[in-house]
Design a protein around this motif. Structure first.
Motif, PDB file in Angstrom:
ATOM      1  N   GLY A   1      40.872  38.656  41.926  1.00  0.00           N
ATOM      2  CA  GLY A   1      40.724  39.144  40.521  1.00  0.00           C
ATOM      3  C   GLY A   1      42.141  39.179  39.650  1.00  0.00           C
ATOM      4  O   GLY A   1      43.088  39.068  40.163  1.00  0.00           O
ATOM      5  N   ASN A   2      41.645  39.741  38.439  1.00  0.00           N
ATOM      6  CA  ASN A   2      42.937  40.219  37.529  1.00  0.00           C
ATOM      7  C   ASN A   2      42.244  41.064  36.694  1.00  0.00           C
ATOM      8  O   ASN A   2      41.420  40.892  35.540  1.00  0.00           O
ATOM      9  CB  ASN A   2      43.246  38.633  36.988  1.00  0.00           C
ATOM     10  N   THR A   3      42.700  42.429  36.935  1.00  0.00           N
ATOM     11  CA  THR A   3      42.190  43.456  35.886  1.00  0.00           C
ATOM     12  C   THR A   3      42.546  43.460  34.586  1.00  0.00           C
ATOM     13  O   THR A   3      41.698  43.836  33.818  1.00  0.00           O
ATOM     14  CB  THR A   3      42.900  44.677  36.708  1.00  0.00           C
TER      15      THR A   3
ATOM     16  N   CYS B   1      41.155  33.051  36.071  1.00  0.00           N
ATOM     17  CA  CYS B   1      40.726  34.386  35.966  1.00  0.00           C
ATOM     18  C   CYS B   1      40.721  35.385  37.195  1.00  0.00           C
ATOM     19  O   CYS B   1      41.212  36.309  37.333  1.00  0.00           O
ATOM     20  CB  CYS B   1      39.335  34.638  35.155  1.00  0.00           C
ATOM     21  N   HIS B   2      40.136  34.455  38.332  1.00  0.00           N
ATOM     22  CA  HIS B   2      39.811  35.375  39.585  1.00  0.00           C
ATOM     23  C   HIS B   2      40.993  35.323  40.495  1.00  0.00           C
ATOM     24  O   HIS B   2      41.161  35.833  41.815  1.00  0.00           O
ATOM     25  CB  HIS B   2      38.563  35.050  40.059  1.00  0.00           C
TER      26      HIS B   2
ATOM     27  N   LEU C   1      42.164  40.822  32.768  1.00  0.00           N
ATOM     28  CA  LEU C   1      41.563  39.979  32.125  1.00  0.00           C
ATOM     29  C   LEU C   1      39.926  40.614  32.343  1.00  0.00           C
ATOM     30  O   LEU C   1      39.010  39.939  31.737  1.00  0.00           O
ATOM     31  CB  LEU C   1      41.255  38.675  32.791  1.00  0.00           C
ATOM     32  N   GLY C   2      40.019  41.542  33.044  1.00  0.00           N
ATOM     33  CA  GLY C   2      38.502  42.285  33.688  1.00  0.00           C
ATOM     34  C   GLY C   2      37.719  41.224  34.579  1.00  0.00           C
ATOM     35  O   GLY C   2      36.538  41.312  34.705  1.00  0.00           O
ATOM     36  N   ALA C   3      38.602  40.361  35.064  1.00  0.00           N
ATOM     37  CA  ALA C   3      37.976  39.584  36.326  1.00  0.00           C
ATOM     38  C   ALA C   3      38.161  40.122  37.754  1.00  0.00           C
ATOM     39  O   ALA C   3      39.063  40.590  37.989  1.00  0.00           O
ATOM     40  CB  ALA C   3      38.725  38.299  36.564  1.00  0.00           C
ATOM     41  N   PRO C   4      36.848  40.726  38.408  1.00  0.00           N
ATOM     42  CA  PRO C   4      36.845  41.341  39.389  1.00  0.00           C
ATOM     43  C   PRO C   4      37.237  40.912  40.589  1.00  0.00           C
ATOM     44  O   PRO C   4      37.580  39.585  40.803  1.00  0.00           O
ATOM     45  CB  PRO C   4      35.379  42.012  39.770  1.00  0.00           C
TER      46      PRO C   4
ATOM     47  N   ARG D   1      28.720  36.544  32.096  1.00  0.00           N
ATOM     48  CA  ARG D   1      28.611  38.022  32.068  1.00  0.00           C
ATOM     49  C   ARG D   1      29.117  38.494  30.581  1.00  0.00           C
ATOM     50  O   ARG D   1      29.930  37.662  30.226  1.00  0.00           O
ATOM     51  CB  ARG D   1      29.556  38.676  32.942  1.00  0.00           C
TER      52      ARG D   1
ATOM     53  N   GLY E   1      31.051  39.645  27.875  1.00  0.00           N
ATOM     54  CA  GLY E   1      32.558  39.679  27.727  1.00  0.00           C
ATOM     55  C   GLY E   1      33.031  38.228  28.050  1.00  0.00           C
ATOM     56  O   GLY E   1      32.647  37.375  27.037  1.00  0.00           O
TER      57      GLY E   1
END
Length: 80
Positions: free
Chosen positions: A65-67, A58-59, A69-72, A8, A10
């Motif tokens: 997830g991890n906001t 990341c997730h 890092l932007g990982a949903p 994705r 990013g």
């Protein structure tokens, strides 16, 4: 499938070069189970192992997830 295969924009890379087509299907199968969906292809157990090695950084291991890092969150039923 597309997000895992191609990545994705990013920070998420495409994982097909690392996992191969079968590996992408395995991870997809596992990720679908995180939100209660059923996979139609792939090996969930192998996907879990691959997810824990490559995606959990990341997730998170639980897929939430991890906001920062932007990982949903992959456990909800919201799909991009």
């Amino acid at each position: 499938r597309t997000s895992i295969h191609d990545g994705r924009m990013g920070a998420m890379p495409g994982w097909e070069p690392v996992l191969g087509t079968a590996g992408v299907e395995n991870v997809l199968a596992y990720v679908l189970t995180l939100s209660g969906r059923q996979a139609t292809a792939g090996n969930v157990d192998e996907g879990r192992t691959q997810f824990e090695l490559l995606c959990a950084a990341c997730h998170n291991v639980d897929g939430k997830g991890n906001t920062a890092l932007g990982a949903p969150n992959l456990t909800d039923k919201t799909w991009l």
